[in-house]
Design an enzyme around this catalytic site. Structure first.
Site, PDB file in Angstrom:
ATOM      1  N   THR A  40      32.361  47.502  34.700  1.00  0.00           N
ATOM      2  CA  THR A  40      33.565  46.528  33.975  1.00  0.00           C
ATOM      3  C   THR A  40      33.450  45.885  32.673  1.00  0.00           C
ATOM      4  O   THR A  40      34.376  45.960  31.395  1.00  0.00           O
ATOM      5  CB  THR A  40      34.080  45.698  35.477  1.00  0.00           C
ATOM      6  N   HIS A  47      29.370  40.316  40.810  1.00  0.00           N
ATOM      7  CA  HIS A  47      29.052  41.329  39.884  1.00  0.00           C
ATOM      8  C   HIS A  47      28.570  42.449  41.616  1.00  0.00           C
ATOM      9  O   HIS A  47      28.785  43.545  41.322  1.00  0.00           O
ATOM     10  CB  HIS A  47      27.746  41.552  39.691  1.00  0.00           C
ATOM     11  N   CYS A 105      37.153  46.421  32.414  1.00  0.00           N
ATOM     12  CA  CYS A 105      37.954  45.527  32.809  1.00  0.00           C
ATOM     13  C   CYS A 105      38.852  44.870  31.812  1.00  0.00           C
ATOM     14  O   CYS A 105      38.297  45.010  30.289  1.00  0.00           O
ATOM     15  CB  CYS A 105      37.359  44.362  32.959  1.00  0.00           C
ATOM     16  N   GLU A 154      25.994  44.732  38.865  1.00  0.00           N
ATOM     17  CA  GLU A 154      27.125  45.401  39.084  1.00  0.00           C
ATOM     18  C   GLU A 154      27.189  47.034  38.876  1.00  0.00           C
ATOM     19  O   GLU A 154      27.216  47.680  40.081  1.00  0.00           O
ATOM     20  CB  GLU A 154      28.144  45.645  38.059  1.00  0.00           C
ATOM     21  N   HIS A 210      26.570  35.152  35.385  1.00  0.00           N
ATOM     22  CA  HIS A 210      25.321  35.358  33.964  1.00  0.00           C
ATOM     23  C   HIS A 210      25.754  34.292  33.474  1.00  0.00           C
ATOM     24  O   HIS A 210      26.243  34.206  32.493  1.00  0.00           O
ATOM     25  CB  HIS A 210      25.606  36.504  33.752  1.00  0.00           C
ATOM     26  N   CYS A 265      33.859  40.081  42.163  1.00  0.00           N
ATOM     27  CA  CYS A 265      35.078  40.420  41.072  1.00  0.00           C
ATOM     28  C   CYS A 265      35.980  41.550  41.808  1.00  0.00           C
ATOM     29  O   CYS A 265      35.835  42.796  42.017  1.00  0.00           O
ATOM     30  CB  CYS A 265      34.497  40.826  39.956  1.00  0.00           C
ATOM     31  N   ASN A 292      28.497  41.383  28.912  1.00  0.00           N
ATOM     32  CA  ASN A 292      29.418  41.053  28.467  1.00  0.00           C
ATOM     33  C   ASN A 292      29.122  39.418  27.336  1.00  0.00           C
ATOM     34  O   ASN A 292      30.318  40.188  26.190  1.00  0.00           O
ATOM     35  CB  ASN A 292      30.610  40.865  29.002  1.00  0.00           C
TER      36      ASN A 292
END
Length: 278
Positions: free
Chosen positions: A162, A72, A190, A124, A40, A94, A220
């Protein structure tokens, strides 16, 4: 004016890994596609397209070439369909996202009713939800305790997007415990995300203004901005140095800089250089 960068900021391991895999896929001139943006970050996606990695909405848009599974992740059916079309696949999911998918699948397989704490509709989260359902379970997505349904069947298992905050997870767990439900929790947040959030909050407390760098479509990065804005009112979210308005920093002596996990180092350097030139 002093510019201070957060202790932890910018592209995480999963993002850099996806980028490295994408560029390696086309180093011999091959044509490649990602299903949706690889990460992103609009500027990075544009750069990839210029190098030969196009963005496709669905597999129907791809007749030949390499399919790159974005960071994702995807729902399991996508991989099956790509294989059925005879398309070579590079899985750039990931590893932390893959772990969350496996956790959702495992809970469902063990008979838990799965709750995914995250942003509904995010690729995700949709992937986690689908992995639970393929394992024979059900999965509901909630952003917070206020979205929990009135009736829940036990046992309940929890997985987390995450890039979510620990506070969001804790709020859902506490709400369930208040109902007398003790969930099985798989904390799939994460560590890199948590690092960036804590470092951003720490920096926001010590500066006069703060710039958060990253795609506006990045959850995020948006969360980083929200964290900073709550502490330092003069926080600003930008994607490029051109968006910086010098008037934001009138009377400021110290400017903080942080960046989302989808922001490469060269984008951070460009913003820092712009700020230092003011």
């Amino acid at each position: 004016m002093k510019v201070v960068k957060a202790r932890h900021a910018g592209a995480c391991y999963g993002v850099q890994r996806a980028l490295d895999m994408a560029y390696a896929a086309i180093c011999d001139g091959s044509r490649a596609y990602t299903l949706g943006p690889l990460i992103h970050n609009p500027q990075v996606v544009t750069r990839l397209e210029e190098r030969g990695v196009a963005v496709a909405s669905t597999l129907d848009d791809i007749d030949e070439g390499i399919v790159i599974i974005r960071s994702h992740g995807v729902v399991p059916q996508v991989k099956h369909d790509a294989e059925a079309k005879g398309l070579p696949i590079i899985d750039a999911t990931c590893p932390h996202v893959a772990r969350a998918q496996k956790a959702a699948s495992g809970l469902a397989d063990e008979g838990y009713h799965v709750i995914a704490v995250g942003e509904a509709g995010h690729p995700e989260v949709e992937g986690m939800k689908a992995h639970a359902e393929v394992a024979g379970g059900e999965c509901i997505v909630v952003a917070g305790p206020e979205e929990l349904p009135e009736r829940l069947e036990e046992p309940v298992g929890i997985v987390v997007q995450t890039t979510q905050s620990k506070e969001a997870l804790d709020a859902v767990v506490e709400a369930l415990r208040d109902r007398g439900i003790e969930p099985q929790v798989k904390n799939t947040i994460c560590f890199a995300t948590r690092q960036r959030q804590e470092a951003a909050a720490e920096l926001a407390e010590s500066v006069d203004a703060l710039v958060v760098i990253g795609g506006r479509n990045s959850s995020n990065t948006t969360r980083l901005y929200d964290i900073c804005k709550a502490i330092c009112f003069e926080s600003h979210h930008v994607e490029t140095p051109d968006e910086i308005d010098p008037s934001w920093f009138d009377g400021c002596e110290t400017i903080g800089v942080t960046a989302g996990a989808s922001t490469p180092e060269d984008q951070i350097d460009a913003v820092v250089e712009r700020l230092e030139s003011l």
